[in-house]
Design a protein around this motif. Structure first.
Motif, PDB file in Angstrom:
ATOM      1  N   ALA A   1    -155.104  -0.721  15.359  1.00 16.47           N
ATOM      2  CA  ALA A   1    -155.130  -0.576  16.814  1.00 16.47           C
ATOM      3  C   ALA A   1    -153.751  -0.834  17.404  1.00 16.47           C
ATOM      4  N   LEU A   2    -153.058  -1.839  16.888  1.00 15.24           N
ATOM      5  CA  LEU A   2    -151.734  -2.167  17.402  1.00 15.24           C
ATOM      6  C   LEU A   2    -150.734  -1.067  17.079  1.00 15.24           C
ATOM      7  N   LEU A   3    -150.818  -0.515  15.860  1.00 17.10           N
ATOM      8  CA  LEU A   3    -149.926   0.591  15.505  1.00 17.10           C
ATOM      9  C   LEU A   3    -150.156   1.782  16.428  1.00 17.10           C
ATOM     10  N   GLY A   4    -151.428   2.055  16.725  1.00 15.25           N
ATOM     11  CA  GLY A   4    -151.732   3.145  17.641  1.00 15.25           C
ATOM     12  C   GLY A   4    -151.178   2.880  19.023  1.00 15.25           C
ATOM     13  N   THR A   5    -151.270   1.643  19.455  1.00 17.77           N
ATOM     14  CA  THR A   5    -150.731   1.260  20.765  1.00 17.77           C
ATOM     15  C   THR A   5    -149.247   1.583  20.861  1.00 17.77           C
TER      16      THR A   5
ATOM     17  N   THR B   1    -151.853   3.358  33.269  1.00 13.69           N
ATOM     18  CA  THR B   1    -152.780   3.389  32.128  1.00 13.69           C
ATOM     19  C   THR B   1    -152.110   2.836  30.876  1.00 13.69           C
ATOM     20  N   GLN B   2    -150.861   3.244  30.655  1.00 12.33           N
ATOM     21  CA  GLN B   2    -150.112   2.781  29.483  1.00 12.33           C
ATOM     22  C   GLN B   2    -149.772   1.289  29.615  1.00 12.33           C
ATOM     23  N   ILE B   3    -149.418   0.870  30.813  1.00 13.35           N
ATOM     24  CA  ILE B   3    -149.077  -0.542  31.044  1.00 13.35           C
ATOM     25  C   ILE B   3    -150.279  -1.441  30.758  1.00 13.35           C
ATOM     26  N   LYS B   4    -151.450  -1.010  31.216  1.00 11.66           N
ATOM     27  CA  LYS B   4    -152.660  -1.818  30.984  1.00 11.66           C
ATOM     28  C   LYS B   4    -152.923  -2.007  29.495  1.00 11.66           C
ATOM     29  N   ILE B   5    -152.742  -0.939  28.714  1.00 10.45           N
ATOM     30  CA  ILE B   5    -152.960  -1.034  27.262  1.00 10.45           C
ATOM     31  C   ILE B   5    -151.996  -2.037  26.638  1.00 10.45           C
ATOM     32  N   LEU B   6    -150.739  -1.989  27.066  1.00 13.14           N
ATOM     33  CA  LEU B   6    -149.724  -2.881  26.500  1.00 13.14           C
ATOM     34  C   LEU B   6    -149.937  -4.333  26.949  1.00 13.14           C
ATOM     35  N   ILE B   7    -150.409  -4.516  28.164  1.00  9.73           N
ATOM     36  CA  ILE B   7    -150.741  -5.876  28.627  1.00  9.73           C
ATOM     37  C   ILE B   7    -151.918  -6.435  27.831  1.00  9.73           C
TER      38      ILE B   7
ATOM     39  N   LYS C   1    -144.979   7.840  26.225  1.00  6.62           N
ATOM     40  CA  LYS C   1    -144.782   7.054  27.450  1.00  6.62           C
ATOM     41  C   LYS C   1    -144.693   5.566  27.126  1.00  6.62           C
ATOM     42  N   ARG C   2    -145.551   5.101  26.224  1.00  6.95           N
ATOM     43  CA  ARG C   2    -145.499   3.686  25.842  1.00  6.95           C
ATOM     44  C   ARG C   2    -144.183   3.363  25.141  1.00  6.95           C
TER      45      ARG C   2
ATOM     46  N   ILE D   1    -146.557  -6.665  26.810  1.00 12.67           N
ATOM     47  CA  ILE D   1    -145.806  -6.858  28.048  1.00 12.67           C
ATOM     48  C   ILE D   1    -146.587  -7.778  28.991  1.00 12.67           C
ATOM     49  N   LEU D   2    -145.860  -8.383  29.936  1.00 12.76           N
ATOM     50  CA  LEU D   2    -146.435  -9.302  30.908  1.00 12.76           C
ATOM     51  C   LEU D   2    -146.086  -8.825  32.314  1.00 12.76           C
TER      52      LEU D   2
END
Length: 261
Positions: free
Chosen positions: A4-8, A45-51, A14-15, A56-57
């Motif tokens: 899941a993290l690799l996919g993220t 959408t991308q920011i939410k996934i990374l948070i 964009k991510r 990211i914070l």
């Protein structure tokens, strides 16, 4: 979780772009949108996934990398740069032998940066590529490692040495034997100059040539079937020049200097 993290990290450009942007400094959403030329909805959408992944914070109206995120992105950069080197000339790297490059240098091949494949014109297939020779004659010093023989080299390097260019060559025993047998006078001229060096390497050199100067790096590999084609992969980036100098020093340690005949 690992998948899941690799996919993220890698399934979205964009991510990737956002992470590379935030490694420079924290930014608010307007700065991110402006720099990456995206809409709020697409980026949020991308920011939410990374948070959610803790990469990211969001603090004080700005987005920044977490400590964990900083470690990840710093590890990402060499990988992305390596992918860029291969993708820019994918067919070349797929069809040529790279194992001749020392392992520690192959692992840092991202330092080549932006590369360009240069080849001779169709009516001059047995000559060196023009872009290579044009830059060679403007160089202040030349360091070459070579396992291939070119009849043009003795004359070209003597001509450049007479103009004050510092030249240091590392060649294989078989190449040296041919120089000594067929071009003995040119070899004596070359060895008699103060600004020239010649070393013979007893170790295998499993690529055609590597040339580094104060202007460029040139790398010529053999095809996977062992065939040689008169072309060069060139880079003009400073990191590439350092990489080429490290390659030269690696083979210099396994070579013996020739001081006279």
């Amino acid at each position: 979780m690992k998948l899941a993290l690799l996919g993220t990290l890698f399934l979205s450009d964009k991510r990737k772009d956002l992470l590379l942007l935030l490694i420079e400094r924290p930014m608010n959403i307007d700065e991110i949108k402006s720099t990456l030329n995206v809409t709020s909805s697409a980026m949020m959408t991308q920011i939410k996934i990374l948070i959610d992944q803790g990469i990211i914070l969001y603090e004080n109206d700005q987005y920044r990398l977490s400590s964990f995120g900083e470690v990840i992105v710093k590890k990402m950069v060499p990988l992305l740069n390596t992918l860029m080197v291969f993708e820019d000339n994918k067919q070349y790297w797929e069809n040529h032998k790279v194992k001749g490059i020392p392992a520690h240098l192959l692992e840092s091949i991202e330092e080549l940066g932006s590369c360009e494949l240069v080849e001779p014109e169709l009516n001059r297939m047995y000559e060196l590529p023009k872009k290579f020779t044009d830059n060679l004659v403007q160089s202040k010093y030349i360091m070459e490692i070579s396992s291939s023989f070119s009849p043009t080299y003795p004359y070209k390097y003597i001509e450049l040495a007479r103009k004050g260019v510092r030249i240091s060559l590392i060649i294989t025993e078989s190449v040296f034997e041919r120089f000594e047998t067929e071009y003995s006078e040119q070899l004596k001229d070359y060895l008699g100059m103060e600004n020239t060096e010649l070393f013979v390497c007893k170790e295998d050199i499993d690529f055609a040539s590597s040339v580094v100067t104060d202007r460029f790096l040139s790398l010529t590999l053999f095809y996977k079937n062992g065939m040689f084609h008169n072309h060069a992969m060139m880079s003009f980036e400073m990191d590439a020049l350092k990489w080429g100098e490290d390659m030269y020093q690696f083979f210099r340690q396994a070579a013996q200097e020739v001081t006279g005949l």
